[in-house]
Design a protein around this motif. Structure first.
Motif, PDB file in Angstrom:
ATOM      1  N   LEU A 106       0.823  -1.211   0.000  1.00  0.00           N
ATOM      2  CA  LEU A 106       0.000   0.000   0.000  1.00  0.00           C
ATOM      3  C   LEU A 106       0.857   1.260   0.000  1.00  0.00           C
ATOM      4  O   LEU A 106       0.494   2.271  -0.611  1.00  0.00           O
ATOM      5  CB  LEU A 106      -0.952  -0.003   1.192  1.00  0.00           C
ATOM      6  N   TYR A 107       2.008   1.190   0.658  1.00  0.00           N
ATOM      7  CA  TYR A 107       2.940   2.319   0.615  1.00  0.00           C
ATOM      8  C   TYR A 107       3.291   2.655  -0.834  1.00  0.00           C
ATOM      9  O   TYR A 107       3.308   3.821  -1.233  1.00  0.00           O
ATOM     10  CB  TYR A 107       4.216   2.007   1.418  1.00  0.00           C
ATOM     11  N   GLY A 108       3.580   1.642  -1.625  1.00  0.00           N
ATOM     12  CA  GLY A 108       3.927   1.861  -3.028  1.00  0.00           C
ATOM     13  C   GLY A 108       2.808   2.531  -3.799  1.00  0.00           C
ATOM     14  O   GLY A 108       3.053   3.366  -4.675  1.00  0.00           O
ATOM     15  N   ILE A 109       1.582   2.182  -3.467  1.00  0.00           N
ATOM     16  CA  ILE A 109       0.430   2.801  -4.132  1.00  0.00           C
ATOM     17  C   ILE A 109       0.294   4.261  -3.706  1.00  0.00           C
ATOM     18  O   ILE A 109       0.099   5.150  -4.539  1.00  0.00           O
ATOM     19  CB  ILE A 109      -0.854   2.002  -3.835  1.00  0.00           C
ATOM     20  N   VAL A 110       0.410   4.529  -2.418  1.00  0.00           N
ATOM     21  CA  VAL A 110       0.268   5.906  -1.912  1.00  0.00           C
ATOM     22  C   VAL A 110       1.319   6.820  -2.534  1.00  0.00           C
ATOM     23  O   VAL A 110       1.021   7.968  -2.875  1.00  0.00           O
ATOM     24  CB  VAL A 110       0.335   5.926  -0.365  1.00  0.00           C
ATOM     25  N   ALA A 111       2.522   6.311  -2.712  1.00  0.00           N
ATOM     26  CA  ALA A 111       3.584   7.137  -3.308  1.00  0.00           C
ATOM     27  C   ALA A 111       3.202   7.627  -4.708  1.00  0.00           C
ATOM     28  O   ALA A 111       3.589   8.724  -5.108  1.00  0.00           O
ATOM     29  CB  ALA A 111       4.895   6.352  -3.357  1.00  0.00           C
ATOM     30  N   THR A 112       2.419   6.852  -5.440  1.00  0.00           N
ATOM     31  CA  THR A 112       2.026   7.261  -6.794  1.00  0.00           C
ATOM     32  C   THR A 112       1.017   8.406  -6.786  1.00  0.00           C
ATOM     33  O   THR A 112       0.771   9.006  -7.834  1.00  0.00           O
ATOM     34  CB  THR A 112       1.412   6.088  -7.593  1.00  0.00           C
ATOM     35  N   LEU A 113       0.443   8.706  -5.658  1.00  0.00           N
ATOM     36  CA  LEU A 113      -0.570   9.756  -5.561  1.00  0.00           C
ATOM     37  C   LEU A 113       0.026  11.149  -5.355  1.00  0.00           C
ATOM     38  O   LEU A 113      -0.703  12.140  -5.348  1.00  0.00           O
ATOM     39  CB  LEU A 113      -1.549   9.432  -4.425  1.00  0.00           C
ATOM     40  N   GLN A 114       1.340  11.237  -5.194  1.00  0.00           N
ATOM     41  CA  GLN A 114       1.990  12.540  -5.027  1.00  0.00           C
ATOM     42  C   GLN A 114       1.712  13.417  -6.248  1.00  0.00           C
ATOM     43  O   GLN A 114       1.711  12.924  -7.376  1.00  0.00           O
ATOM     44  CB  GLN A 114       3.502  12.365  -4.853  1.00  0.00           C
ATOM     45  N   PRO A 115       1.489  14.711  -6.042  1.00  0.00           N
ATOM     46  CA  PRO A 115       1.230  15.607  -7.172  1.00  0.00           C
ATOM     47  C   PRO A 115       2.390  15.696  -8.168  1.00  0.00           C
ATOM     48  O   PRO A 115       2.171  15.849  -9.359  1.00  0.00           O
ATOM     49  CB  PRO A 115       0.988  16.969  -6.510  1.00  0.00           C
ATOM     50  N   ASP A 116       3.628  15.592  -7.683  1.00  0.00           N
ATOM     51  CA  ASP A 116       4.790  15.633  -8.576  1.00  0.00           C
ATOM     52  C   ASP A 116       4.882  14.309  -9.321  1.00  0.00           C
ATOM     53  O   ASP A 116       4.676  13.247  -8.743  1.00  0.00           O
ATOM     54  CB  ASP A 116       6.063  15.865  -7.749  1.00  0.00           C
ATOM     55  N   ALA A 117       5.215  14.353 -10.599  1.00  0.00           N
ATOM     56  CA  ALA A 117       5.209  13.139 -11.429  1.00  0.00           C
ATOM     57  C   ALA A 117       6.580  12.470 -11.546  1.00  0.00           C
ATOM     58  O   ALA A 117       6.724  11.502 -12.275  1.00  0.00           O
ATOM     59  CB  ALA A 117       4.699  13.479 -12.831  1.00  0.00           C
ATOM     60  N   ASN A 118       7.583  12.955 -10.836  1.00  0.00           N
ATOM     61  CA  ASN A 118       8.936  12.438 -10.963  1.00  0.00           C
ATOM     62  C   ASN A 118       9.228  11.392  -9.892  1.00  0.00           C
ATOM     63  O   ASN A 118       9.418  11.730  -8.714  1.00  0.00           O
ATOM     64  CB  ASN A 118       9.951  13.575 -10.875  1.00  0.00           C
ATOM     65  N   PHE A 119       9.313  10.133 -10.302  1.00  0.00           N
ATOM     66  CA  PHE A 119       9.545   9.032  -9.369  1.00  0.00           C
ATOM     67  C   PHE A 119      10.805   9.243  -8.536  1.00  0.00           C
ATOM     68  O   PHE A 119      10.790   9.087  -7.312  1.00  0.00           O
ATOM     69  CB  PHE A 119       9.633   7.698 -10.132  1.00  0.00           C
ATOM     70  N   GLY A 120      11.895   9.588  -9.181  1.00  0.00           N
ATOM     71  CA  GLY A 120      13.162   9.765  -8.471  1.00  0.00           C
ATOM     72  C   GLY A 120      13.076  10.839  -7.407  1.00  0.00           C
ATOM     73  O   GLY A 120      13.596  10.681  -6.302  1.00  0.00           O
ATOM     74  N   ARG A 121      12.431  11.946  -7.730  1.00  0.00           N
ATOM     75  CA  ARG A 121      12.281  13.044  -6.772  1.00  0.00           C
ATOM     76  C   ARG A 121      11.438  12.602  -5.582  1.00  0.00           C
ATOM     77  O   ARG A 121      11.775  12.872  -4.433  1.00  0.00           O
ATOM     78  CB  ARG A 121      11.658  14.261  -7.454  1.00  0.00           C
ATOM     79  N   ILE A 122      10.324  11.938  -5.862  1.00  0.00           N
ATOM     80  CA  ILE A 122       9.437  11.485  -4.785  1.00  0.00           C
ATOM     81  C   ILE A 122      10.181  10.524  -3.867  1.00  0.00           C
ATOM     82  O   ILE A 122      10.146  10.654  -2.638  1.00  0.00           O
ATOM     83  CB  ILE A 122       8.183  10.787  -5.364  1.00  0.00           C
ATOM     84  N   LEU A 123      10.853   9.545  -4.445  1.00  0.00           N
ATOM     85  CA  LEU A 123      11.533   8.543  -3.633  1.00  0.00           C
ATOM     86  C   LEU A 123      12.698   9.147  -2.858  1.00  0.00           C
ATOM     87  O   LEU A 123      12.911   8.814  -1.688  1.00  0.00           O
ATOM     88  CB  LEU A 123      12.016   7.394  -4.512  1.00  0.00           C
ATOM     89  N   ALA A 124      13.438  10.057  -3.477  1.00  0.00           N
ATOM     90  CA  ALA A 124      14.547  10.715  -2.780  1.00  0.00           C
ATOM     91  C   ALA A 124      14.032  11.534  -1.594  1.00  0.00           C
ATOM     92  O   ALA A 124      14.576  11.462  -0.491  1.00  0.00           O
ATOM     93  CB  ALA A 124      15.321  11.604  -3.747  1.00  0.00           C
ATOM     94  N   ALA A 125      12.990  12.303  -1.827  1.00  0.00           N
ATOM     95  CA  ALA A 125      12.426  13.114  -0.749  1.00  0.00           C
ATOM     96  C   ALA A 125      11.841  12.231   0.343  1.00  0.00           C
ATOM     97  O   ALA A 125      11.998  12.513   1.535  1.00  0.00           O
ATOM     98  CB  ALA A 125      11.362  14.050  -1.301  1.00  0.00           C
TER      99      ALA A 125
END
Length: 111
Positions: free
Chosen positions: A46-65
């Motif tokens: 579920l964590y992986g799913i929630v991460a996709t809901l971030q407004p920013d579309a950049n996977f690397g940025r989301i995961l780094a932050a």
């Protein structure tokens, strides 16, 4: 509203990932059983799913932050669930990581 949504999503993601990993730990290391492990695996998914809901579309940025959120969240989790007492360096490191989150996610971007 996008900033508030993003921060809330990071919080939910932290609860799911840290909680899921903790449940796996409890199931295996503390011998609580495979139901704990399974519950942890579901939470981690579920964590992986929630991460996709971030407004920013950049996977690397989301995961780094999220890495910075994970650092601070893990210490808070340990305080409240495991009786851990962070020292000055733990707290300072977590604050530095959160500043990094702010810079990565919410810093001004050039056009």
């Amino acid at each position: 509203m996008t900033l508030v949504k993003s921060i809330l999503l990071f919080g939910v993601a932290a609860l799911l990932e840290i909680g899921g990993a903790w449940m796996v730990w409890q199931g295996i290391r503390e011998h609580r059983g495979w139901l704990w492990v399974g519950g942890g695996a579901v939470a981690l998914g579920l964590y992986g799913i929630v991460a996709t809901l971030q407004p920013d579309a950049n996977f690397g940025r989301i995961l780094a932050a999220y890495g910075g959120v994970f650092i601070a969240g893990s210490l808070l989790w340990a305080v409240f669930l495991d009786g851990f007492r962070p020292d000055l360096w733990d707290i300072t490191g977590a604050l530095v990581a959160l500043v990094g989150v702010g810079l990565i996610m919410y810093g001004p971007r050039g056009a």
